[in-house]
Write an enzyme that holds these catalytic residues in place. Structure first.
Site, PDB file in Angstrom:
ATOM      1  N   ARG A 243     -31.475 -47.556 -54.836  1.00  0.00           N
ATOM      2  CA  ARG A 243     -30.667 -46.540 -55.524  1.00  0.00           C
ATOM      3  C   ARG A 243     -29.284 -47.030 -55.902  1.00  0.00           C
ATOM      4  NH1 ARG A 243     -32.933 -43.450 -51.341  1.00  0.00           N
ATOM      5  NH2 ARG A 243     -34.947 -42.689 -52.070  1.00  0.00           N
ATOM      6  N   VAL A 244     -28.764 -48.035 -55.219  1.00  0.00           N
ATOM      7  CA  VAL A 244     -27.412 -48.481 -55.580  1.00  0.00           C
ATOM      8  C   VAL A 244     -27.357 -49.934 -56.040  1.00  0.00           C
ATOM      9  CG1 VAL A 244     -26.218 -46.826 -54.111  1.00  0.00           C
ATOM     10  CG2 VAL A 244     -26.854 -49.031 -53.181  1.00  0.00           C
TER      11      VAL A 244
END
Ligand SMILES: Nc1ncnc2c1ncn2[C@@H]1O[C@H](COP(=O)(O)OP(=O)(O)OP(=O)(O)O)[C@@H](O)[C@H]1O
Ligand SMILES: [Mg+2]
Length: 507
Positions: free
Chosen positions: A364-365
């Site tokens: 997600r990052v």
């Protein structure tokens, strides 16, 4: 031990109000001993995580505070303790020695050596439990952590300071991915910590051997609480490993920490909690099982420049049963981490190794930290592969496919082949970018599928012998420009010609 005088002084100065029940002495005695846990009475002024010392020198840590009893996990041989033994509070939090000398060592969760060398120096200690740094201490993840594994670096990139879960059934290559990531940190100035929880000693020894063989033990610390140790040690292991990681992170270093694995950690905690007679909830885990892992994984972060700029990247591992990610522990940890790498037995058995299911794996990052060169060649890859898998499944029922579909399926199968990678054969960023570029541009479309791996090996060989300056340029600029592409194309064509010639000769 706090003396009675101290208490009297406190009352006189009004720090402790009269209504507070205080004790005259801080000595308690053992009422019960069960599997690494002691129940004491006679202790009132205890705090969670406080260190307790028994009269024979064995230490313990407060884990449960009841109305009139205190639960202690014993950090030593609990068989040497018996009922009626005295114990006193030390007023200290349980901690582990931390120094730079820990690098290259194999330790147990309380810092005792397992490698036959001296005990580490006690000059400085870090508490096992610590509140994770708040938002003001952090900054967004921006630097990539290269694992050297094509499928991960291209499709599920990990950033320094991220928490990425590795999840899959038994024997699907979870440990291999984590250990390979450690091996790939050679020369990257990253301190690596491998924390083994509830594993067979032989497996831990194999990891130590592997790290030695690749001479990466010098920048690693191994912390092990094997399946043979009491559950109390297994419960503490990840917190101790994290405390060591924090020591290096607070010095501004980049740390990579692997928890192998948190399923066994949850089992250890479940056992401890049941021994402590805490009410059991879903799957017999206690109510605070989520907090067990969230407070651990929150400690992995990317500190802002003002606070030293250190990072701690966590790779927790979770074992599933028959690929069931909706079980209690997997769902908890999926929701705590910033993404997951999902490994599948079917893929593993069909020869796709690493057996990553790209469809349900995410980061997600990490995308924000991905290098430009990789974004250039792999930005559309995930979508294309998803489409390829879908089309491949449908095309099994179709007899005549149109040209366009055939082309797409052919390209997809080549890229899937490119993303396979043997264990411990890690690739630098520039090499990964080069081979993925060749696949996505369609230069391998004409090559038979069984020749792709051979082509890749030859391509890497030519690049690192004849085109080393080229690799260096991609590595430095972190981007791939048109002149790079021209150069790479020449190399690709040359190798393809070699292959055709050798085929003709065989005929
Ligand atoms: N990319 C790979 N290429 C070839 N072999 C691999 C690869 N990844 C893993 N293996 C092999 O698969 C086996 C299982 O790997 P590993 O021990 O990493 O799995 P695991 O999921 O950690 O297993 P466990 O659940 O028992 O801990 C090992 O023998 C390993 O050498
Ligand atoms: Mg394993």
């Amino acid at each position: 031990m706090k003396s009675i005088d101290d208490y009297l002084k406190k009352i006189k100065t009004g720090i402790v109000p009269d209504k507070f029940k205080f004790r005259i002495t801080e000595v308690g005695s053992v009422v019960e001993i069960k599997d690494g846990v002691a129940i004491l009475d006679g202790m009132d002024n205890v705090s969670f995580g406080e260190l307790v010392e028994f009269e024979n020198g064995i230490k313990g840590m407060v884990i449960d505070i009841g109305i009139d009893k205190v639960g202690i996990i014993i950090l030593g041989d609990y068989l040497k303790l018996g009922s009626g033994d005295k114990a006193y509070l030390t007023g200290l939090q349980a901690s582990i020695p931390v120094t730079d000398d820990l690098l290259g060592r194999v330790l147990d969760p309380i810092g005792q050596p397992l490698d036959g060398l001296n005990s580490p120096s006690e000059r400085m200690r870090n508490p096992l439990e610590k509140i994770a740094p708040g938002v003001v201490y952090r900054q967004p993840v921006s630097v990539p952590l290269q694992t050297g594994i094509k499928a991960i670096d291209a499709l599920i990139p990990i950033g320094r300071g991220q928490r990425e879960l590795i999840i899959g059934d038994r024997g699907t290559g979870k440990t291999t991915i984590a250990v390979d990531s450690i091996i790939n940190q050679k020369g990257q100035n990253v301190v690596c910590i491998y924390c083994a929880i509830g594993q067979k000693e032989s497996k831990v020894a194999a990891v130590v051997d592997l790290l030695k063989r690749y001479s990466v033990l010098d920048y690693s610390v191994i912390l092990s609480a094997s399946a043979a140790t009491p559950v109390s040690q297994q419960y503490l292991a990840p917190y101790s490993a994290c405390a060591i990681g924090e020591y290096f992170m607070d010095k501004g270093k980049d740390v990579l920490i692997v928890y192998d694995d948190l399923t066994k950690h949850a089992w250890a905690y479940r056992q401890l909690s049941l021994v402590l007679r805490r009410p059991a909830g879903r799957e017999a885990y206690p109510g605070d099982i989520f907090y067990l892992h969230s407070r651990l994984l929150e400690r992995a972060c990317c500190l802002s420049k003002k606070y030293g700029g250190g990072t701690m990247t966590a790779l927790p591992i979770v074992e599933t049963l028959e690929g069931d990610v909706s079980a209690y522990i997997p769902t908890n940890i999926i929701s705590i981490t910033d993404g997951q790498i999902f490994l599948e037995t079917d893929l593993f058995n069909s020869g796709v190794r690493p057996a990553i299911n790209i469809g349900i794996s995410v980061s997600r990052v990490g995308g924000k930290a991905q290098v430009k060169a990789m974004k250039q060649v792999a930005s559309k890859l995930k979508l294309d592969l998803a489409q390829y898998r879908e089309m491949a499944a449908f095309s099994q029922f179709e007899s005549d496919l149109d040209e366009e579909t055939k082309k797409f399926l052919n390209r997809g199968s080549k890229i899937t082949q490119i993303l396979k990678q043997n264990k411990h054969q890690l690739l630098s960023l520039s090499k990964q970018v080069s081979i993925i570029w060749a696949g996505t541009k369609g230069y391998l479309d004409e090559l038979p599928l069984d020749k792709v791996t051979q082509f890749e090996d030859r391509f890497m060989e030519v690049l690192s012998t004849k085109k080393n300056e080229h690799l260096k340029r991609i590595e430095e600029q972190k981007a791939i420009n048109t002149s790079d592409e021209k150069d790479l194309l020449l190399v690709v064509k040359e190798i393809l010609k070699e292959f055709i010639n050798s085929d003709n000769n065989k005929k």
